[in-house]
Design a protein around this motif. Structure first.
Motif, mmCIF file in Angstrom:
data_model
loop_
_atom_site.group_PDB
_atom_site.id
_atom_site.type_symbol
_atom_site.label_atom_id
_atom_site.label_comp_id
_atom_site.label_asym_id
_atom_site.label_seq_id
_atom_site.Cartn_x
_atom_site.Cartn_y
_atom_site.Cartn_z
ATOM 1 N N SER A 40 0.845 -0.921 0.028
ATOM 2 C CA SER A 40 0.272 -0.035 -0.503
ATOM 3 C C SER A 40 1.057 1.400 0.167
ATOM 4 N N ASN A 41 -0.032 2.535 -0.198
ATOM 5 C CA ASN A 41 0.799 3.727 -0.428
ATOM 6 C C ASN A 41 1.035 3.947 1.125
ATOM 7 N N PRO A 149 -2.295 -4.719 -4.737
ATOM 8 C CA PRO A 149 -2.474 -3.465 -3.827
ATOM 9 C C PRO A 149 -3.005 -2.719 -4.296
ATOM 10 N N VAL A 150 -2.879 -2.237 -2.801
ATOM 11 C CA VAL A 150 -4.180 -1.107 -2.122
ATOM 12 C C VAL A 150 -4.002 0.325 -2.258
ATOM 13 N N ALA A 197 10.163 -5.350 -10.929
ATOM 14 C CA ALA A 197 8.829 -4.960 -10.657
ATOM 15 C C ALA A 197 7.685 -4.772 -8.939
ATOM 16 N N THR A 198 9.059 -4.170 -8.515
ATOM 17 C CA THR A 198 8.663 -3.013 -7.768
ATOM 18 C C THR A 198 7.819 -1.590 -8.603
ATOM 19 N N ASP A 199 8.295 -1.340 -9.499
ATOM 20 C CA ASP A 199 8.125 -0.111 -10.337
ATOM 21 C C ASP A 199 6.257 -0.237 -10.912
ATOM 22 N N GLU A 200 6.423 -1.789 -11.260
ATOM 23 C CA GLU A 200 4.476 -2.432 -11.409
ATOM 24 C C GLU A 200 4.058 -2.487 -9.939
ATOM 25 N N ILE A 201 4.570 -2.857 -8.605
ATOM 26 C CA ILE A 201 3.846 -2.593 -7.924
ATOM 27 C C ILE A 201 3.464 -0.763 -7.432
ATOM 28 N N ILE A 205 -0.789 1.022 -7.380
ATOM 29 C CA ILE A 205 -0.526 1.811 -6.471
ATOM 30 C C ILE A 205 -1.377 2.980 -6.683
ATOM 31 N N ALA A 206 -0.614 3.783 -7.531
ATOM 32 C CA ALA A 206 -1.035 5.404 -8.185
ATOM 33 C C ALA A 206 -2.014 5.207 -8.810
ATOM 34 N N ALA A 207 -2.800 3.849 -9.659
ATOM 35 C CA ALA A 207 -3.534 4.313 -10.477
ATOM 36 C C ALA A 207 -4.839 3.634 -9.575
#
Length: 224
Positions: A40-41, A149-150, A197-201, A205-207
């Protein structure tokens, strides 16, 4: 499932949901069984309370060890609360804290439980979403579990920085579709795979959160 946790789900959780009335989307995206990483953010101290309250299953988070070591009635109440919420103690000032945290997370995931993590590392003080550290991707790949993702919003209004008491505020919790990192990632060099993978996560989350993206990492403020 511990008695403390079950008791909190049956009593405390409904009460807090009735007070805050969080808007929850995508809870069905959280697998009901098996290890899963909830990424999560991070906007507020209460994020680690809001996510477990809104998740369809127990989510373990790490919390500062001092929350479990207090004395007197206040210390006892703190221990009961954090244990009931599924928090795990970690010594953040220990030089080996980061490695120990990863070990604890892997144990939780390999036991088929859900573990919550904030890839930014520390909460955002300006509301922007910072670059993610690769620990989340490392855990997902090491344990072979999906990442949900949250996107949180509104939690800074529940407990603003510097405030000791929660307030009434609109909170939104959005659970995204699970992300998996399979054979294509295994074929990459480990460092490149974890970064990608981190950038995809973080993109997922941003979306969900709708936050403005920050170009770098979020640094923990200096101790005072």
């Amino acid at each position: 499932m511990s008695g403390l946790y079950l008791g909190s789900r049956l009593t405390v959780a409904p009460l807090l949901r009735a007070i805050w009335r969080p808007h929850v989307e995508g809870a069905r995206n959280v697998p009901r069984r098996g290890g899963v990483l909830i990424a999560s953010n991070h906007l507020s101290f209460v994020d680690s309370v809001v996510i477990p309250l809104c998740s369809p299953r127990k989510v373990f988070f790490l919390a500062k060890a001092e929350y479990f070591t207090g004395t007197g009635p206040k210390g006892f109440a703190s221990r009961v609360w954090f244990n009931a919420m599924g928090m795990l103690p970690v010594e953040r000032d220990d030089p080996k804290a980061a490695a120990h945290s990863l070990e604890q997370a892997l144990e939780v995931l390999e036991a088929g439980e859900a573990f919550g993590i904030y890839p930014e590392g520390t909460r955002s003080r300006d509301g922007r979403l910072y670059r993610g550290h690769v620990g989340a991707a490392h855990l997902a790949m090491q344990a072979g579990v999906p990442v949900v993702p949250v996107g949180l919003s509104g939690t800074p209004d529940v407990q603003p920085i510097g405030s000791n008491l929660p307030r009434l505020a609109k909170v939104s919790v959005k659970f995204g579709e699970p992300l998996t990192f399979g054979s294509s990632y295994k074929a990459m060099p480990a460092g490149k795979a974890r970064r990608q993978a981190t950038d995809e996560i973080m993109d997922a989350i941003a979306a969900l959160s709708g936050q403005e993206r920050a170009p770098g990492y979020n640094e923990r403020p200096p101790a005072t």
